[in-house]
Motif scaffolding. Sequence first.
Motif, mmCIF file in Angstrom:
data_model
loop_
_atom_site.group_PDB
_atom_site.id
_atom_site.type_symbol
_atom_site.label_atom_id
_atom_site.label_comp_id
_atom_site.label_asym_id
_atom_site.label_seq_id
_atom_site.Cartn_x
_atom_site.Cartn_y
_atom_site.Cartn_z
ATOM 1 N N PRO A 168 0.825 -1.214 0.000
ATOM 2 C CA PRO A 168 0.000 0.000 0.000
ATOM 3 C C PRO A 168 0.859 1.264 0.000
ATOM 4 C CG PRO A 168 -0.862 -1.587 1.581
ATOM 5 C CD PRO A 168 0.442 -2.138 1.074
ATOM 6 N N ALA A 169 1.907 1.256 0.803
ATOM 7 C CA ALA A 169 2.789 2.425 0.842
ATOM 8 C C ALA A 169 3.549 2.562 -0.471
ATOM 9 C CB ALA A 169 3.759 2.308 2.014
ATOM 10 N N TYR A 170 4.115 1.456 -0.937
ATOM 11 C CA TYR A 170 4.952 1.495 -2.136
ATOM 12 C C TYR A 170 4.172 1.985 -3.346
ATOM 13 C CZ TYR A 170 8.144 -0.302 -5.738
ATOM 14 O OH TYR A 170 8.988 -0.443 -6.807
ATOM 15 N N ASN A 171 2.988 1.431 -3.542
ATOM 16 C CA ASN A 171 2.217 1.802 -4.719
ATOM 17 C C ASN A 171 1.553 3.167 -4.588
ATOM 18 O OD1 ASN A 171 2.928 -0.433 -6.127
ATOM 19 N ND2 ASN A 171 1.067 -1.593 -5.644
ATOM 20 N N SER A 172 1.609 3.747 -3.404
ATOM 21 C CA SER A 172 1.050 5.088 -3.241
ATOM 22 C C SER A 172 2.142 6.143 -3.259
ATOM 23 C CB SER A 172 0.288 5.198 -1.923
ATOM 24 O OG SER A 172 -0.716 4.228 -1.878
ATOM 25 N N ASP A 178 4.749 6.284 -1.256
ATOM 26 C CA ASP A 178 5.375 6.509 0.039
ATOM 27 C C ASP A 178 6.549 5.530 0.205
ATOM 28 O OD1 ASP A 178 6.083 6.832 2.668
ATOM 29 O OD2 ASP A 178 4.159 6.155 3.506
ATOM 30 N N ASP A 233 8.234 4.807 3.921
ATOM 31 C CA ASP A 233 7.573 3.801 4.758
ATOM 32 C C ASP A 233 7.722 2.408 4.154
ATOM 33 O OD1 ASP A 233 6.639 5.083 7.059
ATOM 34 O OD2 ASP A 233 4.952 5.974 5.971
#
Lengths: 267, 480
Positions: free
Chosen positions: A59-63, A65, A68
Amino acid sequence: MTEYAPALKNPPTSPEVGLFATCLVDLMRPSVGFATVKLLEDAGCRVSVPEAQTCCGQPAYNSGDSADARDIAKNVIAVFEGFDYVVAPSGSCAGMISHHYPHLLKDDAAWKARAEALAAKTFELVAFLADVMQADISPPDLGVTATYHDSCSGLRELGIKAQPRALLGKVGGLTLVEGDIPETCCGFGGLFCVKYPDISEKMVDAKADDILATGADLLLAGDLGCLMNMAGRLKGRGASVQARHVAEVLAGMTDQPAIGEADEDTA
Amino acid sequence: METQTRRFKQNAREAMADGQLAQALTRLGEGFPLRRAEAIDRLPEFDQLRDAAKAIKDHTLAHLDLYLEQYESKVKEAGGHVHWCRTGQDAREKILEICRSVNAKTVTKSKSMIGEEIAINDFLEENGVAPIETDLGEYIIQLRKEPPSHIIAPAVHLNKGQVEDTFRKAHTNLDPARNLDDPKSLLEEARVELRDKFLNADVGLTGANFLIAETGTNVLVTNEGNADLTYSLPRVHIVIASLEKVIPTLEDTATVLRVLARSGTGQDITVYTTFCTGPKRPDDLDGPDEYHVILLDNGRTELVGTEFQEMLRCIRCGSCLNHCPVYHAIGGHAYGWVYSGPMGAVLIPGLIGIHEAGDLPNASTLCGKCETVCPMRIPLPKMLRAWRERQYQRKGNSAAARWALGLWAALAKRPKLYRAVTGPLMTALAILGRKRGRFKWLPLAGGWTGPRDLPAPQGDSFIAQYHKGPVGAVVRSKGQ
Ligand code: SF4
């Protein structure tokens, strides 16, 4: 498409496998976790399920971020690097570890090599059983017509296509019917389905039409995210097709209600 | 063309409510990919060719200045002119200046995305010069005052009936009772209408698929031959191209051409592939007296040396659009500018800024299909992610999204806290959802519920159960 990490040169006969359960399996559908443990143990692996695991960080990587995502990746590496293999019942999370961790940590001198080492021994469950363990499974018969959805990351990042079909061929009484668009994305895409629900709906509807056109009673896939998306739409449309993770069928553990169904639905 | 990228969500919603568009997109999604697959089956060395084409472009981009200078000097040698334009405005003014120098009343045009990019038609019209599109698809959408919806099939969003209506409204000089039932009659009519325009145009404006540095040549591929009539009949030929179109040699061009049509339309090669070098020579029978090249930057050089450089390998084949399930759902207009689909979602933020085009790189599931079909092996998903990263860094996404993501990341980094929070939550949800096995609606589930039900969790988490007792006891005992 990048090549999947090759199997270790001299695989240990009874390897120690760290099971990366994935956050969705862990929280939403433990039966997939138990099926995975069973399949791995039956194939001769010694399985551990580290308690300190959470999520692979997608979720962080694909957004966008990355900071994180890097921190989460380091946690996963630290927790799992001691095992001979790491196996996840998800092409998406296995792809995250084996493809994206090395990319995420490529500029971090201390972590680069560790990320690459973990990447090389991380596998998606079905590919691991077929390619690495060359497992001879003997699932119980299941009189059913099933169709299989190729999840995007498993298919395109890891080249998983033949393995699930080969293993499903060992399930007695299971007839596999292919849809016209088994390789087309179902519109889940992690947060995509929440951020662009109407586009996602259009995509999952195309999949639902294709699945219904096969006449199958059971929809199988290797990723819980896609399955929840497709099952959620099929149920929303009132369709009776059941949806299950492929591990449940291969392990012969189909006593739990299918995804999105209650006990009484299956009765 | 004015950008509408900020209206992406609304554009997409409107597009999805359009049944005719959905049919057109279904046809596209079935047709082009099938033909591509067949064309590739006929060419066993397709993947080697892709590698070779990629290598050519990578090499060119690494020495872009060198090849552009070589190109310029070769054009001059052939008697042509090269005009370096940094912005769209520079390019527009230069084109108008050339038109005025020959008192041009009309300009015939052959499909050029760059022309759309700098909105040249509106600009010429405002200044008293009439632009006439000559590609059938472009001609149709020009009559309808619509932007193109696909980079190689600009009118793919329309059906036959809509084209018939358009022609009946525009060609009022013709017999209202004429038969326009089949595509052939439509094509014939457009041909007849365009014939005089070809003959009477003062200037021909074309794009370029490639610019060959070795020879100063521009390459045009079409299926209708309209580019050839556009450049060869008027006195002046203006080529407008962005600077990453340059390719070192003729032989390199042949390599890239071999993957272009196969990827886009599934043809082995387009019907017309034309090479133009400079104006008419003394003993040539036809050709223009003047030859101008507008070499446009418009933000491209700023991508060189960044994580987006690889986007400049794009040869505009359209394959990524033809295979993209998001494009199939919403069509090209929803993207709000000349480019669309995966290539547009990467390129547009590069050209107009991520603050303008924030939705585009996000409206993708990163399914990766585009990368597998791109003949130039452009890692489109990786670059979509790179835009998201830039957007995140400049705090371009919504506060709610940042808050939710931050919360999840904070939990994911603290396994004990994660278990303490998620365990009771899942148990509660499992109890709530037990009766139906799913939720029609749930607070905070936001966009999930509505289109689909949310499957309920089974109960306590897998890891908690696994560590509590004999393996699988809880789940396995149920229902036995
Ligand atoms: S990104 Fe690749 S597939 Fe898409 S238009 Fe460009 S070259 Fe073709």
